[in-house]
Design an enzyme around this catalytic site. Structure first.
Site, PDB file in Angstrom:
ATOM      1  N   LYS A  55      24.199  35.246  29.313  1.00  0.00           N
ATOM      2  CA  LYS A  55      25.378  34.400  29.148  1.00  0.00           C
ATOM      3  C   LYS A  55      25.005  33.101  28.436  1.00  0.00           C
ATOM      4  O   LYS A  55      25.621  32.704  27.451  1.00  0.00           O
ATOM      5  CB  LYS A  55      25.959  34.106  30.532  1.00  0.00           C
ATOM      6  CG  LYS A  55      27.005  33.015  30.555  1.00  0.00           C
ATOM      7  CD  LYS A  55      27.155  32.457  31.970  1.00  0.00           C
ATOM      8  CE  LYS A  55      28.151  31.313  31.991  1.00  0.00           C
ATOM      9  NZ  LYS A  55      29.523  31.765  31.768  1.00  0.00           N
ATOM     10  N   CYS A 108      47.239  38.093  36.412  1.00  0.00           N
ATOM     11  CA  CYS A 108      46.424  38.022  35.199  1.00  0.00           C
ATOM     12  C   CYS A 108      46.499  39.277  34.358  1.00  0.00           C
ATOM     13  O   CYS A 108      45.515  39.666  33.743  1.00  0.00           O
ATOM     14  CB  CYS A 108      44.975  37.801  35.564  1.00  0.00           C
ATOM     15  SG  CYS A 108      44.695  36.169  36.176  1.00  0.00           S
ATOM     16  N   HIS A 137      42.286  33.506  26.630  1.00  0.00           N
ATOM     17  CA  HIS A 137      40.904  34.003  26.684  1.00  0.00           C
ATOM     18  C   HIS A 137      40.199  33.811  25.353  1.00  0.00           C
ATOM     19  O   HIS A 137      39.031  34.116  25.212  1.00  0.00           O
ATOM     20  CB  HIS A 137      40.881  35.477  27.075  1.00  0.00           C
ATOM     21  CG  HIS A 137      41.503  35.732  28.417  1.00  0.00           C
ATOM     22  ND1 HIS A 137      42.844  36.014  28.560  1.00  0.00           N
ATOM     23  CD2 HIS A 137      41.001  35.700  29.662  1.00  0.00           C
ATOM     24  CE1 HIS A 137      43.123  36.161  29.842  1.00  0.00           C
ATOM     25  NE2 HIS A 137      42.019  35.978  30.535  1.00  0.00           N
TER      26      HIS A 137
HETATM   27  N1  GLN Z   1      45.910  28.806  38.966  1.00  0.00           N
HETATM   28  C1  GLN Z   1      44.750  29.422  38.417  1.00  0.00           C
HETATM   29  C2  GLN Z   1      44.325  28.697  37.160  1.00  0.00           C
HETATM   30  O1  GLN Z   1      45.174  28.189  36.490  1.00  0.00           O
HETATM   31  C3  GLN Z   1      45.013  30.857  38.074  1.00  0.00           C
HETATM   32  C4  GLN Z   1      43.814  31.510  37.477  1.00  0.00           C
HETATM   33  C5  GLN Z   1      43.936  32.991  37.350  1.00  0.00           C
HETATM   34  O2  GLN Z   1      45.004  33.529  37.385  1.00  0.00           O
HETATM   35  N2  GLN Z   1      42.855  33.680  37.192  1.00  0.00           N
HETATM   36  O3  GLN Z   1      43.161  28.663  36.823  1.00  0.00           O
HETATM   37 ZN    ZN Z   2      45.634  34.469  35.396  1.00  0.00          ZN
END
Ligand code: GLN
Ligand code: ZN
Length: 770
Positions: free
Chosen positions: A20, A657, A708
């Site tokens: 990483k 997500c 992302h």
């Molecule tokens: N509330 C979290 C953030 O904004 C949600 C993150 C996620 O869904 N993985 O980081």
């Molecule tokens: Zn998310």
């Protein structure tokens, strides 16, 4: 003859996340690709040698990857969409462009879509077969890695994602389904046949093809597809130089419905998961037997938990398998990619606690011990110290139950699982309360966790600053992020989540019953790793967790500030759960703890509360027939238990997500949140059709841009996206937000992206109101 041992795959990121760090350093321009290659080579060598020293007979190679094994397979097969080829980058940069998008002097392209790998928290890149693609063997990676190990004196077992799983998971551009026709089957089979011949020529003994897609329910034509691929591939095990043996590896469940077909095809090895698919796989084995040339690779060592193996259970399985055939190898049940590296470095945990855990390195020893024990007779087993030590871990009660928790759960009534009044009434009241415009804009919660924020947390941890200093620092971060959100005109603000390192660990730290590790990282996607906490005993809330931060933020602005919590199902799915009580029991305990927090937030004046269920879908059983009874029937009520106690005017949000909830859309609606945001920009928008068809009642914010990726979407791009959304959804129930939290991004890309998002929402809003 001793029983052979096999590992399906080993973690590649390094004991100290060296890979990483190296790759991210390259992306930042700190060093060249040669440095990354050198680190990678070193890690491969180290990992092979660890397995060699543990006495593993079949050590995997090509389980290494710079980013993702699906992406590697796509590149191996020449499945590189035109838009990446057009950039004319060199090999590694093309790979990274496919994985994370590219924005630079060669062009501007988005990344391939990303999806969760079966029921894990690992994300793979979805291969995209566009018209420019013709499948053929196009890379040397698996062969080079075999040769590299060979030079070290280690004959490895190369591992590839198999053709069936590859084709079943591949898509057409825009996420459209792939029609798997004769031509495609021919090309794919030929490419894999070429792979086998090359391996045979190199003197490879065993090759492993991973076919986890086999553990899913079959659709029409699936088994025919599988057969037609493998009848074309299997004859190519022989080359003029030698013969390879093909291990067909399955994991994450059972293959009872295809076992007979697999048997007839004549694989040299069949890898079966005797952890998650134990009963069905055993039943299939006993019913249909094993052909005499096939070795059963018995997956008895769990590849995705951190608890020590219960040898009595594993030996029971191995003995049962050996009644059917004496050609048995002892194996992990899946790749060890999904567990951390080694317990050895967890010196923060009590020895008494630590002895209950086995990470990747320790699991190697378990495989070895089981391979010896399985050959022992009853007498030998009785006198085995390894077995006695192991049994001691499972005898008696590891932890004492918390009587207060059991009592509270026993006293729960039906009403506490259902929020009142009905949603339409709540929506009316919430409109009056919150005064939001059409297409309200918001974010998912976190803002960039800059170096500065992390450094401050490290200083607190090392005792270099006081808690008061740290709190003042976080408050200044909150002030700053609030004023920036006000300045660009977001409607529902967030405090930014600067106080939390991680959305699960942070909650765990404020709950009774959790343990934490220092170094137990697991790869999540690309170079991203997570460090799940461990559920050790019964869970309850130790003290208010987020209330002070949310209340502070709300005191600093006239706009609505959204409180930010992690839901019980996600906390459990992103922790290492206990194995001595059920997931349902653990989730209910967590739901009560978060419920306490929700009510305290409301009492502190917070009017909008988001309860993230980012990972709700993750543990949805792979087979549809198990969905409700084994999961949704308790997971959805657990979420309702969290928020059923709030007033009608308090708006409950949730977030996920991913957008694959077409098939569970009614269950999502039954969570009875007022608003849901979800990832949608990297995936196809069929979810919008599902929302329309199901008359989905929850207001929804399908993410309008991909967080992302570091690229900055233009205002026009986002307006177009909003247009797609409005074509399918009632404008009164649409929210505008990014895909997910922004904590992994930098400020440089976050603020322009959000400005474009707010401007796009305003432009569309004006058109709608005209
Ligand atoms: N509330 C979290 C953030 O904004 C949600 C993150 C996620 O869904 N993985 O980081
Ligand atoms: Zn998310």
């Amino acid at each position: 003859m001793s029983v052979p041992t096999s590992v399906v795959g080993f973690p590649r990121i390094g004991s100290d996340r060296e890979l990483k760090k190296s790759i991210e350093g390259y992306w930042r321009g700190k060093h060249g690709i040669e440095d990354v290659k050198a680190t990678a080579k070193l890690l491969r060598e180290r990992h092979w040698k660890i397995q060699q020293q543990a006495g593993i007979s079949l050590i995997p190679s090509n389980d290494f990857s710079y980013y993702d094994q699906m992406l590697d397979t796509a590149i191996l097969l020449g499945v590189v969409p035109q838009r990446y080829k057009r950039l004319s980058l060199d090999a590694e940069d093309t790979l990274f462009a496919m994985g994370r998008g590219y924005q630079g002097d060669k062009g501007d392209v988005t990344a391939l879509p990303m999806k969760k790998w079966f029921t894990t928290n690992y994300h793979y890149l979805v291969p995209e077969i566009d018209d420019s693609v013709s499948i053929s063997l196009s890379s040397d990676k698996p062969f080079e890695e075999f040769t590299e190990a060979k030079a070290l004196g280690i004959t490895t077992k190369p591992v590839l994602i198999g053709p069936y799983t590859f084709l079943k998971l591949a898509r057409r551009p825009e996420g459209a389904p792939l029609a798997i026709d004769r031509g495609l089957i021919e090309q794919t089979a030929k490419a894999y046949a070429d792979v086998l011949e090359r391996f045979a020529g190199l003197g490879v003994d065993w090759v492993q093809f991973d076919e986890p897609y086999l553990v899913l329910d079959k659709e029409r034509g699936d088994l025919e597809l599988f057969k037609s691929l493998y009848t074309k591939i299997l004859p190519h095990r022989k080359s003029t130089n030698g013969t390879v043996r093909l291990l067909l590896q399955t994991y994450f469940g059972h293959v009872r419905d295809s076992y007979e077909t697999l048997g007839l095809l004549g694989f040299d090895g069949l890898g079966l998961d005797f952890v998650e698919g134990r009963n069905e796989n055993l039943a299939a084995l006993e019913e249909f037997g094993v052909s005499e040339n096939t070795t059963i690779f018995a997956g008895v060592v769990n590849g995705r938990n951190i608890w020590r193996n219960d040898y009595a259970v594993s030996l029971g399985v191995l003995d049962a398998v050996r009644k059917v055939t004496d050609r048995v190898a002892v194996s992990t049940a899946s790749s060890l990619l999904h567990v951390p590296f080694s317990v050895a470095r967890e010196d923060g945990l009590d020895a008494e606690v630590r002895r209950h855990f086995a990470f990747a390195v320790e699991k190697l020893d378990e495989i070895g011990e089981l391979a010896e024990l399985v050959q022992d007779n009853d007498e030998e087993r009785k006198s085995s110290k390894a077995l006695a030590d192991n049994q001691a871990l499972f005898d008696g009660h590891r932890v004492k139950a918390d009587a207060a928790v059991s009592k509270r759960i026993a006293g729960l009534s039906e009403g506490e699982f259902n929020r009142k009044p009905a949603r339409s009434e709540r929506q009316r009241l919430q409109r009056e309360e919150l005064h939001l415009p059409l297409l309200p804009t918001t974010t998912i919660g976190s803002f960039p966790q800059t170096k500065e924020v992390r450094a401050e947390r490290a200083r607190l941890r090392h005792g270099e600053i006081s808690q008061d200093d740290y709190d003042a620092f976080i408050r200044s971060q909150i002030d700053d992020v609030l004023s920036k959100q006000e300045a660009i005109g977001l409607d529902v603000l967030v405090h930014g989540e600067f106080e939390r390192n991680d959305m699960v660990e942070y909650f765990g730290q404020n709950l009774n019953g959790f343990l934490f590790t220092k170094n137990a990282w697991v790869q999540s996607y690309g170079t991203r790793c997570v460090k799940p906490p461990i559920v050790w005993s019964d869970v309850s809330r130790a003290q208010p967790i987020t209330v002070a931060w949310s209340a502070y933020a709300q005191s600093r602005t006239d706009r609505v500030v959204k409180g930010m919590l992690t839901g019980p199902v996600t906390i459990l799915n992103w922790s290492w759960p206990r194995e001595d009580i059920t997931h349902e029991q653990q989730t209910t305990q967590l739901a009560l703890a978060i419920r306490d927090e929700v009510l305290d937030l409301e009492a502190a004046g917070i009017k909008v509360i988001q309860i993230d269920e980012a990972a709700l879908r993750e543990k949805l059983p792979l087979r549809r027939s198990d969905w409700h009874k084994e999961y949704l029937d308790w997971a959805i009520p657990a979420f309702r238990l969290v928020h059923s106690g709030v007033k009608a005017g308090t708006q409950i949000h949730t977030h996920m997500c991913y957008s694959e909830f077409n098939d569970i859309i009614r269950d999502i609606d039954a969570m009875d949140a007022d608003v849901i945001s979800f990832e949608a920009s990297r995936s196809d928008l069929t979810v919008l059709d599902a929302i329309q068809e199901a008359h989905f009642e929850t207001e929804a914010g399908p993410g309008v841009y991909d967080i992302h990726s570091p690229r900055i979407p233009s205002q026009q791009e986002i307006e177009d996206r909003i247009g797609d959304i409005l074509a399918k959804m009632d404008k009164a129930s649409v929210w505008i937000n990014p895909d997910c939290g922004l904590k992994t991004r930098g400020n440089a890309e976050t603020w322009p992206s959000l400005e474009h998002m707010v401007a796009a929402a305003k432009a569309v809003r004006e058109r709608l109101e005209r």
